[in-house]
Design a protein around this motif. Structure first.
Motif, PDB file in Angstrom:
ATOM      1  N   GLU A 254       5.058   3.727  -2.093  1.00  0.00           N
ATOM      2  CA  GLU A 254       4.141   2.618  -2.364  1.00  0.00           C
ATOM      3  C   GLU A 254       4.927   1.314  -2.338  1.00  0.00           C
ATOM      4  OE1 GLU A 254       0.545   1.371  -5.302  1.00  0.00           O
ATOM      5  OE2 GLU A 254       2.213   2.460  -6.211  1.00  0.00           O
TER       6      GLU A 254
ATOM      7  N   GLY B 295       0.830  -1.199   0.000  1.00  0.00           N
ATOM      8  CA  GLY B 295       0.000   0.000   0.000  1.00  0.00           C
ATOM      9  C   GLY B 295       0.862   1.246   0.000  1.00  0.00           C
ATOM     10  N   GLN B 296       0.224   2.379   0.283  1.00  0.00           N
ATOM     11  CA  GLN B 296       0.908   3.669   0.257  1.00  0.00           C
ATOM     12  C   GLN B 296       1.108   4.184   1.677  1.00  0.00           C
ATOM     13  OE1 GLN B 296      -1.630   5.984  -2.333  1.00  0.00           O
ATOM     14  NE2 GLN B 296      -0.674   5.125  -4.154  1.00  0.00           N
ATOM     15  N   TRP B 297       2.329   4.710   1.926  1.00  0.00           N
ATOM     16  CA  TRP B 297       2.737   5.119   3.261  1.00  0.00           C
ATOM     17  C   TRP B 297       3.385   6.496   3.226  1.00  0.00           C
ATOM     18  CZ3 TRP B 297       1.479   1.736   7.175  1.00  0.00           C
ATOM     19  CH2 TRP B 297       1.116   0.456   6.782  1.00  0.00           C
TER      20      TRP B 297
ATOM     21  N   ARG C 292      -0.012   4.836   7.034  1.00  0.00           N
ATOM     22  CA  ARG C 292      -0.744   4.468   5.813  1.00  0.00           C
ATOM     23  C   ARG C 292      -1.615   5.637   5.350  1.00  0.00           C
ATOM     24  NH1 ARG C 292      -1.774  -0.306   3.391  1.00  0.00           N
ATOM     25  NH2 ARG C 292      -1.202  -1.579   5.187  1.00  0.00           N
TER      26      ARG C 292
ATOM     27  N   THR D 153      -4.608   6.597   2.180  1.00  0.00           N
ATOM     28  CA  THR D 153      -5.507   5.984   1.205  1.00  0.00           C
ATOM     29  C   THR D 153      -5.501   6.722  -0.131  1.00  0.00           C
ATOM     30  OG1 THR D 153      -7.353   7.232   2.113  1.00  0.00           O
ATOM     31  CG2 THR D 153      -7.019   4.999   2.959  1.00  0.00           C
ATOM     32  N   ALA D 154      -4.954   7.946  -0.124  1.00  0.00           N
ATOM     33  CA  ALA D 154      -4.888   8.737  -1.355  1.00  0.00           C
ATOM     34  C   ALA D 154      -3.651   9.618  -1.306  1.00  0.00           C
ATOM     35  CB  ALA D 154      -6.137   9.595  -1.500  1.00  0.00           C
TER      36      ALA D 154
END
Length: 140
Positions: free
Chosen positions: A41, A29-31, A128, A130-131
């Protein structure tokens, strides 16, 4: 001797522990970095699906001379004992590669960079997202 009715909640809690064990996919995921200056990512490496790679997908300096968009900052070969290991992490601030370990703890991603043994390393904690932030936009 403890009464049986007191052991039931303790036993139920102990049996539930494995359900909370970390998995290799938790790191994907993206951090957002601790300094809030980049988003990394993590996903399966394109050339080795069993490994985990991290690339910068958002940089507060996108479009500037010190832009790090697209830079690969990690490649970790295997997942063992709730951590990704056997690979490297790259620090774009100093331009150096280090041995690395990566684990998710309490919902945050902990990247450990070290020389020699892991105990002598330094950890960065990421959150984390989400966008990606709306701007600036990485063009790579």
């Amino acid at each position: 001797m403890p009464r049986p009715h007191r052991l039931v909640p303790l036993l139920a809690w102990a049996l539930a522990l494995p359900a909370f064990a970390a998995s290799p996919d938790d790191a994907k995921g993206q951090w957002l970095t601790a300094e809030k200056d980049a988003v990394i990512e993590f996903k399966a490496c394109a050339d080795k699906p069993g490994a985990l790679c991290g690339h910068i997908v958002w940089d507060k300096d996108a479009g500037q001379p010190n832009d790090t968009c697209g830079v690969q900052i990690a490649r970790l070969e295997r997942y063992e004992n709730e951590a990704w290991r056997d690979g490297w992490v790259f620090d774009p601030r100093d331009g150096k590669k280090y041995k690395g370990a990566l684990r998710v703890k309490s919902g945050d991603l902990h990247i450990r960079a070290y020389i020699g043994t892991e105990i002598l390393g330094q950890t960065e904690q990421l959150r984390r997202v989400t966008a990606l932030p709306a701007s600036p936009v990485c063009k790579r």
